[in-house]
Motif scaffolding. Structure first.
Motif, PDB file in Angstrom:
ATOM      1  N   GLY A 198      49.312  28.313  47.568  1.00 45.10           N
ATOM      2  CA  GLY A 198      48.113  28.480  48.369  1.00 45.10           C
ATOM      3  C   GLY A 198      48.391  28.442  49.862  1.00 45.10           C
ATOM      4  N   PHE A 199      47.350  28.712  50.623  1.00 43.04           N
ATOM      5  CA  PHE A 199      47.430  28.605  52.081  1.00 43.04           C
ATOM      6  C   PHE A 199      46.074  28.123  52.587  1.00 43.04           C
ATOM      7  N   SER A 200      46.057  27.584  53.783  1.00 44.28           N
ATOM      8  CA  SER A 200      44.807  27.085  54.351  1.00 44.28           C
ATOM      9  C   SER A 200      44.777  27.315  55.853  1.00 44.28           C
ATOM     10  N   HIS A 201      43.580  27.493  56.381  1.00 48.73           N
ATOM     11  CA  HIS A 201      43.408  27.598  57.821  1.00 48.73           C
ATOM     12  C   HIS A 201      43.439  26.198  58.432  1.00 48.73           C
ATOM     13  N   CYS A 202      43.929  26.125  59.644  1.00 44.92           N
ATOM     14  CA  CYS A 202      44.154  24.833  60.299  1.00 44.92           C
ATOM     15  C   CYS A 202      42.908  23.958  60.361  1.00 44.92           C
ATOM     16  N   LYS A 203      41.741  24.584  60.527  1.00 44.51           N
ATOM     17  CA  LYS A 203      40.513  23.809  60.699  1.00 44.51           C
ATOM     18  C   LYS A 203      40.200  22.918  59.513  1.00 44.51           C
ATOM     19  N   HIS A 204      40.756  23.240  58.329  1.00 42.05           N
ATOM     20  CA  HIS A 204      40.432  22.464  57.143  1.00 42.05           C
ATOM     21  C   HIS A 204      41.188  21.139  57.044  1.00 42.05           C
ATOM     22  N   PHE A 205      42.190  20.946  57.881  1.00 43.95           N
ATOM     23  CA  PHE A 205      42.934  19.683  57.814  1.00 43.95           C
ATOM     24  C   PHE A 205      43.271  19.123  59.192  1.00 43.95           C
ATOM     25  N   SER A 206      42.812  19.768  60.262  1.00 40.74           N
ATOM     26  CA  SER A 206      43.187  19.343  61.622  1.00 40.74           C
ATOM     27  C   SER A 206      42.733  17.925  61.942  1.00 40.74           C
ATOM     28  N   LYS A 207      41.637  17.474  61.324  1.00 44.20           N
ATOM     29  CA  LYS A 207      41.175  16.107  61.584  1.00 44.20           C
ATOM     30  C   LYS A 207      42.215  15.082  61.149  1.00 44.20           C
ATOM     31  N   ARG A 208      42.972  15.386  60.115  1.00 44.62           N
ATOM     32  CA  ARG A 208      44.012  14.462  59.666  1.00 44.62           C
ATOM     33  C   ARG A 208      45.144  14.351  60.685  1.00 44.62           C
ATOM     34  N   LEU A 209      45.266  15.370  61.524  1.00 41.07           N
ATOM     35  CA  LEU A 209      46.336  15.392  62.527  1.00 41.07           C
ATOM     36  C   LEU A 209      45.928  14.760  63.849  1.00 41.07           C
ATOM     37  N   TYR A 210      44.644  14.901  64.205  1.00 42.74           N
ATOM     38  CA  TYR A 210      44.239  14.533  65.557  1.00 42.74           C
ATOM     39  C   TYR A 210      43.100  13.520  65.663  1.00 42.74           C
ATOM     40  N   SER A 211      42.240  13.452  64.679  1.00 42.86           N
ATOM     41  CA  SER A 211      41.088  12.544  64.799  1.00 42.86           C
ATOM     42  C   SER A 211      40.703  11.962  63.453  1.00 42.86           C
ATOM     43  N   PHE A 212      41.672  11.333  62.814  1.00 47.49           N
ATOM     44  CA  PHE A 212      41.441  10.769  61.489  1.00 47.49           C
ATOM     45  C   PHE A 212      40.381   9.683  61.563  1.00 47.49           C
ATOM     46  N   HIS A 213      39.365   9.785  60.704  1.00 46.03           N
ATOM     47  CA  HIS A 213      38.223   8.863  60.687  1.00 46.03           C
ATOM     48  C   HIS A 213      37.563   8.773  62.055  1.00 46.03           C
ATOM     49  N   SER A 214      37.471   9.949  62.732  1.00 45.45           N
ATOM     50  CA  SER A 214      36.808  10.084  64.037  1.00 45.45           C
ATOM     51  C   SER A 214      37.500   9.292  65.145  1.00 45.45           C
ATOM     52  N   LYS A 215      38.745   8.928  64.905  1.00 50.89           N
ATOM     53  CA  LYS A 215      39.514   8.220  65.928  1.00 50.89           C
ATOM     54  C   LYS A 215      40.702   9.083  66.337  1.00 50.89           C
ATOM     55  N   ASN A 216      41.211   8.830  67.510  1.00 51.62           N
ATOM     56  CA  ASN A 216      42.311   9.630  68.040  1.00 51.62           C
ATOM     57  C   ASN A 216      43.638   9.184  67.434  1.00 51.62           C
ATOM     58  N   ARG A 217      43.760   9.399  66.122  1.00 51.62           N
ATOM     59  CA  ARG A 217      44.993   9.005  65.455  1.00 51.62           C
ATOM     60  C   ARG A 217      45.268   9.899  64.252  1.00 51.62           C
ATOM     61  N   ILE A 218      46.453   9.720  63.667  1.00 55.74           N
ATOM     62  CA  ILE A 218      46.918  10.550  62.560  1.00 55.74           C
ATOM     63  C   ILE A 218      46.670   9.834  61.233  1.00 55.74           C
ATOM     64  N   ASP A 219      46.351  10.578  60.219  1.00 55.57           N
ATOM     65  CA  ASP A 219      46.202  10.014  58.879  1.00 55.57           C
ATOM     66  C   ASP A 219      47.515   9.337  58.498  1.00 55.57           C
ATOM     67  N   PRO A 220      47.494   8.019  58.259  1.00 58.74           N
ATOM     68  CA  PRO A 220      48.736   7.280  57.979  1.00 58.74           C
ATOM     69  C   PRO A 220      49.429   7.677  56.676  1.00 58.74           C
ATOM     70  N   THR A 221      48.734   8.413  55.791  1.00 59.58           N
ATOM     71  CA  THR A 221      49.382   8.841  54.546  1.00 59.58           C
ATOM     72  C   THR A 221      50.239  10.086  54.752  1.00 59.58           C
ATOM     73  N   PHE A 222      50.159  10.684  55.924  1.00 55.55           N
ATOM     74  CA  PHE A 222      50.964  11.864  56.245  1.00 55.55           C
ATOM     75  C   PHE A 222      52.419  11.491  56.495  1.00 55.55           C
ATOM     76  N   ASN A 223      53.343  12.278  55.994  1.00 56.98           N
ATOM     77  CA  ASN A 223      54.765  12.155  56.321  1.00 56.98           C
ATOM     78  C   ASN A 223      54.938  12.528  57.795  1.00 56.98           C
ATOM     79  N   PRO A 224      55.569  11.654  58.628  1.00 55.01           N
ATOM     80  CA  PRO A 224      55.698  11.916  60.072  1.00 55.01           C
ATOM     81  C   PRO A 224      56.355  13.258  60.406  1.00 55.01           C
ATOM     82  N   SER A 225      57.401  13.626  59.664  1.00 56.94           N
ATOM     83  CA  SER A 225      58.064  14.901  59.955  1.00 56.94           C
ATOM     84  C   SER A 225      57.153  16.079  59.611  1.00 56.94           C
ATOM     85  N   TYR A 226      56.330  15.899  58.601  1.00 58.75           N
ATOM     86  CA  TYR A 226      55.371  16.931  58.214  1.00 58.75           C
ATOM     87  C   TYR A 226      54.302  17.078  59.293  1.00 58.75           C
TER      88      TYR A 226
END
Length: 327
Positions: A198-226
């Protein structure tokens, strides 16, 4: 007690027949007399389209899922409306790639070019067959497809609401949505494995990268290199048309690498990664990650069950002459 039991058993059987009646009318040789070569015709058309662009595979597979989960597997997602009120016009369907629609259109044209088959095969069945074919063309399992679906006559933008899983769903939300269609947690996890191509557009997961839970942070379950990799592909102000592969290591092959990615914190959506972070589903992810055959077997079972969801048969629908419009 014997008299009560005597009356209860037929009633129970009646309920069972009513609940299974629609897909009981589906069978593998449905077009044996009316269009005996339908499967080979569809396969040839799908292969030709696939050789033109790989996007054919994930686009067709996703189209089938979106169709079945809204009004059942009745090709209602293919219908077009001049006033933009059909299923395909819903915001959740705007990202469906045109190559999926084109695959069905070309396969339908190939079928109808055979005189004995013309207007005999439904668009819903062609979509089901094409989906099986793209899975096989990308290295996944092939399987027998039950046929006999009719095309639905209703397609509304509003009907899509609350019928498709969202990228931020948790396990309970996923299980509840799939259960409404008779699909188990194992089915849901196996079908999620389709994200391997599959593939996805950035808007569908960008919150996990930049504003996780409406805060200026990254989803901690993400692999840092990813995270670093995704930020390069999807910067904050990225063009919303940019898309990335959901399986960063094996995006052109239908395999179990998707599940291995989850073990490494490389699930693109929250709804992907939760399958591993939640202990209730982790065991199945680990099984599929370690055993590709187990994944393929579960995927085939789930796809057959998915293909029975809400099907129309006989006079419940029609066989469209044009997949995009009612007869």
């Amino acid at each position: 007690m014997q008299i009560q039991h005597f009356h209860f058993l037929p009633f129970f059987l009646l309920l069972l027949l009513l609940s299974t009646g629609c897909f009981a009318k589906l069978h593998h040789n449905y077009y044996h007399n009316s269009c005996p070569n339908v499967e080979s015709i569809v396969t040839a058309a799908v292969k030709q389209k696939f050789e033109q662009t790989f996007v054919t595979a994930p686009a067709t597979l996703r189209l089938f899922f979106h169709d079945c989960f809204v009004r059942g597997c009745d090709a209602s997602v293919l219908l077009h409306s001049n006033n933009h009120t059909s299923e395909k016009d819903n915001a959740d369907n705007l990202s469906l790639a045109g190559d999926g629609f084109d695959t069905v259109i070309k396969a339908k044209a190939a079928v109808d070019s055979v005189p004995e088959c013309k207007n005999k095969v439904s668009c819903a069945d062609i979509l089901a067959l094409a989906t099986r074919d793209v899975v096989a063309l990308t290295g996944g399992p092939s399987y027998a497809v039950e046929l006999g679906r009719r095309d639905g006559r209703i397609s509304t933008r509003k009907s899509v609401r609350h019928h498709l899983p969202l990228p931020d769903f948790g396990l309970d939300q996923l299980n509840a949505m799939f259960a409404r269609h008779g699909l188990s947690q194992t089915d849901m996890i196996a079908l999620s494995g389709a994200h391997t191509i599959g593939f996805s557009h950035c808007k569908h997961f960008s919150k996990r990268l930049y504003s996780f839970h409406s805060k200026n942070r990254i989803d901690p379950t993400f692999n840092p290199s990813y995270v670093d990799e995704l930020k390069r592909e999807c910067p904050r102000n990225v063009d919303q048309r940019i898309a990335v592969d959901m399986d960063s290591r094996s995006s052109f092959t239908f395999d179990n690498v998707y599940f291995k990615n989850l073990q490494m914190g490389k699930g693109l959506f929250t709804s992907d990664q939760v399958l591993f972070t939640d202990r209730r589903s982790r065991e199945t992810v680990n099984l599929f990650a370690s055993n590709n055959s187990a994944f393929e077997e579960a995927f085939v079972v789930a796809m057959k069950k998915l293909g029975r969801v809400g099907v129309k048969t006989r006079n419940q629908g029609e066989i469209r002459i044009d997949c995009s419009s009612l007869n």
